[in-house]
Motif scaffolding. Structure first.
Motif, PDB file in Angstrom:
ATOM      1  N   ILE A  72      -8.345  -5.969 -85.895  1.00  0.00           N
ATOM      2  CA  ILE A  72      -8.043  -4.857 -84.990  1.00  0.00           C
ATOM      3  C   ILE A  72      -7.638  -5.428 -83.636  1.00  0.00           C
ATOM      4  N   ASP A  73      -6.478  -4.998 -83.136  1.00  0.00           N
ATOM      5  CA  ASP A  73      -6.049  -5.398 -81.803  1.00  0.00           C
ATOM      6  C   ASP A  73      -6.951  -4.718 -80.772  1.00  0.00           C
ATOM      7  N   VAL A  74      -7.405  -5.482 -79.781  1.00  0.00           N
ATOM      8  CA  VAL A  74      -8.264  -4.936 -78.739  1.00  0.00           C
ATOM      9  C   VAL A  74      -7.395  -4.223 -77.713  1.00  0.00           C
ATOM     10  N   VAL A  75      -7.766  -2.968 -77.405  1.00  0.00           N
ATOM     11  CA  VAL A  75      -7.049  -2.176 -76.405  1.00  0.00           C
ATOM     12  C   VAL A  75      -8.049  -1.587 -75.428  1.00  0.00           C
ATOM     13  N   ASP A  76      -7.560  -1.254 -74.234  1.00  0.00           N
ATOM     14  CA  ASP A  76      -8.436  -0.631 -73.240  1.00  0.00           C
ATOM     15  C   ASP A  76      -8.485   0.875 -73.478  1.00  0.00           C
ATOM     16  N   GLU A  77      -9.190   1.587 -72.585  1.00  0.00           N
ATOM     17  CA  GLU A  77      -9.357   3.037 -72.765  1.00  0.00           C
ATOM     18  C   GLU A  77      -8.045   3.803 -72.702  1.00  0.00           C
ATOM     19  N   GLY A  79      -5.324   2.622 -74.170  1.00  0.00           N
ATOM     20  CA  GLY A  79      -4.555   2.195 -75.326  1.00  0.00           C
ATOM     21  C   GLY A  79      -3.660   0.996 -75.068  1.00  0.00           C
ATOM     22  N   LYS A  80      -3.817   0.376 -73.908  1.00  0.00           N
ATOM     23  CA  LYS A  80      -3.005  -0.804 -73.582  1.00  0.00           C
ATOM     24  C   LYS A  80      -3.679  -2.057 -74.128  1.00  0.00           C
ATOM     25  N   ALA A  81      -2.860  -3.005 -74.531  1.00  0.00           N
ATOM     26  CA  ALA A  81      -3.364  -4.260 -75.087  1.00  0.00           C
ATOM     27  C   ALA A  81      -4.221  -4.993 -74.067  1.00  0.00           C
ATOM     28  N   VAL A  82      -5.315  -5.573 -74.551  1.00  0.00           N
ATOM     29  CA  VAL A  82      -6.166  -6.426 -73.722  1.00  0.00           C
ATOM     30  C   VAL A  82      -5.838  -7.866 -74.083  1.00  0.00           C
ATOM     31  N   ASN A  83      -5.393  -8.621 -73.080  1.00  0.00           N
ATOM     32  CA  ASN A  83      -5.000 -10.006 -73.302  1.00  0.00           C
ATOM     33  C   ASN A  83      -6.095 -10.958 -72.870  1.00  0.00           C
ATOM     34  N   GLY A  84      -6.153 -12.078 -73.534  1.00  0.00           N
ATOM     35  CA  GLY A  84      -7.102 -13.126 -73.182  1.00  0.00           C
ATOM     36  C   GLY A  84      -6.530 -14.003 -72.091  1.00  0.00           C
ATOM     37  N   PRO A  85      -7.268 -15.037 -71.691  1.00  0.00           N
ATOM     38  CA  PRO A  85      -6.811 -15.937 -70.623  1.00  0.00           C
ATOM     39  C   PRO A  85      -5.491 -16.629 -70.955  1.00  0.00           C
ATOM     40  N   ASP A  86      -5.190 -16.758 -72.248  1.00  0.00           N
ATOM     41  CA  ASP A  86      -3.948 -17.411 -72.659  1.00  0.00           C
ATOM     42  C   ASP A  86      -2.759 -16.456 -72.682  1.00  0.00           C
ATOM     43  N   GLY A  87      -3.006 -15.183 -72.331  1.00  0.00           N
ATOM     44  CA  GLY A  87      -1.935 -14.188 -72.311  1.00  0.00           C
ATOM     45  C   GLY A  87      -1.696 -13.508 -73.640  1.00  0.00           C
ATOM     46  N   LYS A  88      -2.378 -13.944 -74.684  1.00  0.00           N
ATOM     47  CA  LYS A  88      -2.205 -13.330 -76.001  1.00  0.00           C
ATOM     48  C   LYS A  88      -3.189 -12.173 -76.159  1.00  0.00           C
ATOM     49  N   GLN A  89      -2.751 -11.162 -76.927  1.00  0.00           N
ATOM     50  CA  GLN A  89      -3.621 -10.015 -77.146  1.00  0.00           C
ATOM     51  C   GLN A  89      -4.881 -10.438 -77.897  1.00  0.00           C
TER      52      GLN A  89
END
Length: 186
Positions: A72-77, A79-89
């Motif tokens: 499951i892709d992590v999204v915020d409240e 519905g936008k993608a949450v990216n890690g420190p490396d810029g990847k979702q």
């Protein structure tokens, strides 16, 4: 679950007070079923424990909350993608991805004690004993079969069945659970 009154747990052998201030002695459990119902006591059967390999827990109604089979892709409240420190979702791995990763780790662990034969073959051209080659092939074949079984699980029930050890009519194991069907170590 024990006896309840207005959402509160009422323990057998303990005195208690209802919402109207009526006091009940520690022997309240001697009341008849009708008397208990008349004062608002209810019995709730215990909810069976959940298997946290497959479920997050229970919701407020006691219904099991299953873990996802797929990533499951992590999204915020919003519905936008949450990216890690490396810029990847960020992605929450599902049961299948975790089970396949574990199978690969288990296979690597079973192969590792015999890796030196492969190194020796490469460096010195010394033959690998056939029992070692056969065993290593069997581990890789088993890993591929386990991964295929995991991938073919169409729903949570099918995935959970991979963890069931087959038994005979006397409930004695007749083999390994499909998720753990590895060859015997040599």
């Amino acid at each position: 679950m024990p006896w309840k009154y207005s959402g509160r747990i009422i323990r057998v052998g303990k005195a208690w007070v209802d919402n109207n201030g009526t006091q009940y002695p520690a022997v309240w459990n001697n009341l008849s079923a009708d008397e208990k119902a008349a004062i608002g006591l209810t019995w709730e059967d215990e909810v069976a424990a959940h298997d946290n390999r497959f479920y997050w827990g229970r919701d407020a109604d006691g219904k099991l909350i299953p873990r996802s089979l797929t990533d499951i892709d992590v999204v915020d409240e919003d519905g936008k993608a949450v990216n890690g420190p490396d810029g990847k979702q960020l992605v929450t791995l599902g049961l299948k991805s975790n089970a396949i990763a574990l199978a690969k780790t288990q296979a690597a662990g079973q192969l590792a004690p015999y890796d030196w034969y492969v190194t020796r073959k490469s460096e010195k051209s010394t033959a690998i004993p056939s029992a070692v080659s056969t065993y290593r092939d069997a581990v890789r074949t088993a890993c591929a079969a386990i991964e295929t079984s995991i991938g073919n699980a169409s729903d949570l029930a099918a995935f959970m069945a991979l963890y069931d050890t087959p038994v005979d009519s006397d409930n004695k194991p007749t083999g390994n659970a499909p998720i753990n069907d590895w060859p015997e170590t040599i």
